[in-house]
Design a protein around this motif. Structure first.
Motif, PDB file in Angstrom:
ATOM      1  N   GLY A  22       0.801  -1.199  -0.041  1.00 16.54           N
ATOM      2  CA  GLY A  22       0.071   0.232   0.086  1.00 16.54           C
ATOM      3  C   GLY A  22       0.665   1.394   0.102  1.00 16.54           C
ATOM      4  N   ASN A  23       1.762   1.070  -0.224  1.00 16.67           N
ATOM      5  CA  ASN A  23       2.983   2.141   0.010  1.00 16.67           C
ATOM      6  C   ASN A  23       3.226   2.612  -1.537  1.00 16.67           C
ATOM      7  N   VAL A  24       3.019   3.946  -1.801  1.00 17.59           N
ATOM      8  CA  VAL A  24       3.651   4.593  -2.928  1.00 17.59           C
ATOM      9  C   VAL A  24       4.299   5.836  -2.846  1.00 17.59           C
ATOM     10  N   GLY A  30      -2.104   9.183  -4.744  1.00 11.98           N
ATOM     11  CA  GLY A  30      -3.282   8.981  -5.327  1.00 11.98           C
ATOM     12  C   GLY A  30      -3.610   7.751  -6.491  1.00 11.98           C
ATOM     13  N   ALA A  31      -2.388   7.278  -6.622  1.00 11.44           N
ATOM     14  CA  ALA A  31      -2.423   6.306  -7.643  1.00 11.44           C
ATOM     15  C   ALA A  31      -2.738   4.825  -6.821  1.00 11.44           C
ATOM     16  N   ASP A  32      -3.217   3.992  -7.684  1.00  9.83           N
ATOM     17  CA  ASP A  32      -3.643   2.720  -7.035  1.00  9.83           C
ATOM     18  C   ASP A  32      -2.370   1.966  -6.747  1.00  9.83           C
ATOM     19  N   PRO A  33      -1.939   1.783  -5.519  1.00  8.51           N
ATOM     20  CA  PRO A  33      -0.791   0.877  -5.330  1.00  8.51           C
ATOM     21  C   PRO A  33      -0.837  -0.620  -5.983  1.00  8.51           C
ATOM     22  N   LYS A  34      -1.985  -1.007  -6.164  1.00  2.00           N
ATOM     23  CA  LYS A  34      -1.773  -2.504  -6.821  1.00  2.00           C
ATOM     24  C   LYS A  34      -1.705  -2.352  -8.235  1.00  2.00           C
ATOM     25  N   GLU A  35      -2.039  -1.413  -8.714  1.00  2.00           N
ATOM     26  CA  GLU A  35      -1.704  -1.075 -10.093  1.00  2.00           C
ATOM     27  C   GLU A  35      -0.298  -0.920 -10.584  1.00  2.00           C
ATOM     28  N   ILE A  36       0.305   0.048  -9.359  1.00  2.00           N
ATOM     29  CA  ILE A  36       1.689   0.227  -9.517  1.00  2.00           C
ATOM     30  C   ILE A  36       2.697  -1.168  -9.374  1.00  2.00           C
ATOM     31  N   ALA A  37       1.943  -1.876  -8.396  1.00  4.29           N
ATOM     32  CA  ALA A  37       2.677  -3.160  -8.059  1.00  4.29           C
ATOM     33  C   ALA A  37       2.623  -4.111  -9.465  1.00  4.29           C
ATOM     34  N   ARG A  38       1.474  -4.120 -10.266  1.00  9.47           N
ATOM     35  CA  ARG A  38       1.195  -4.843 -11.438  1.00  9.47           C
ATOM     36  C   ARG A  38       2.378  -4.425 -12.565  1.00  9.47           C
ATOM     37  N   SER A  39       2.418  -3.010 -12.730  1.00 11.18           N
ATOM     38  CA  SER A  39       3.249  -2.652 -13.609  1.00 11.18           C
ATOM     39  C   SER A  39       4.700  -2.942 -13.193  1.00 11.18           C
TER      40      SER A  39
END
Length: 80
Positions: A22-24, A30-39
């Protein structure tokens, strides 16, 4: 093992793990942490695909191990 390759893989893996928790970074607030992780996981997967057959056994094990751990955590949706 190439230390630059290891640093790249470990660094991207750490960023993905942090996003799964959950850390960005502030610049993407404001970005979705899960989408950052996916990328980041997809980026590591692309590195795996593009370097297939060109890595030492140690480099392959490092990349494969990090990717496996991150993919399992992503699907489970739980931090380690």
């Amino acid at each position: 093992m190439n230390s630059h390759f290891a640093s790249l893989v470990v660094g991207l893996g750490a960023q993905a793990a942090s996003a799964l928790e959950g850390n960005v970074p502030g610049e993407v607030a404001g970005a979705d942490p899960k989408e950052i992780a996916r990328s980041l996981i997809d980026t590591l997967g692309m590195i795996e695909e593009k370097t297939r057959g060109n890595l030492s056994d140690e480099e392959h094990q490092l990349l494969s191990g990090i990717l496996t751990d991150l993919r399992i955590r992503f699907v489970q949706g739980t931090p380690k």
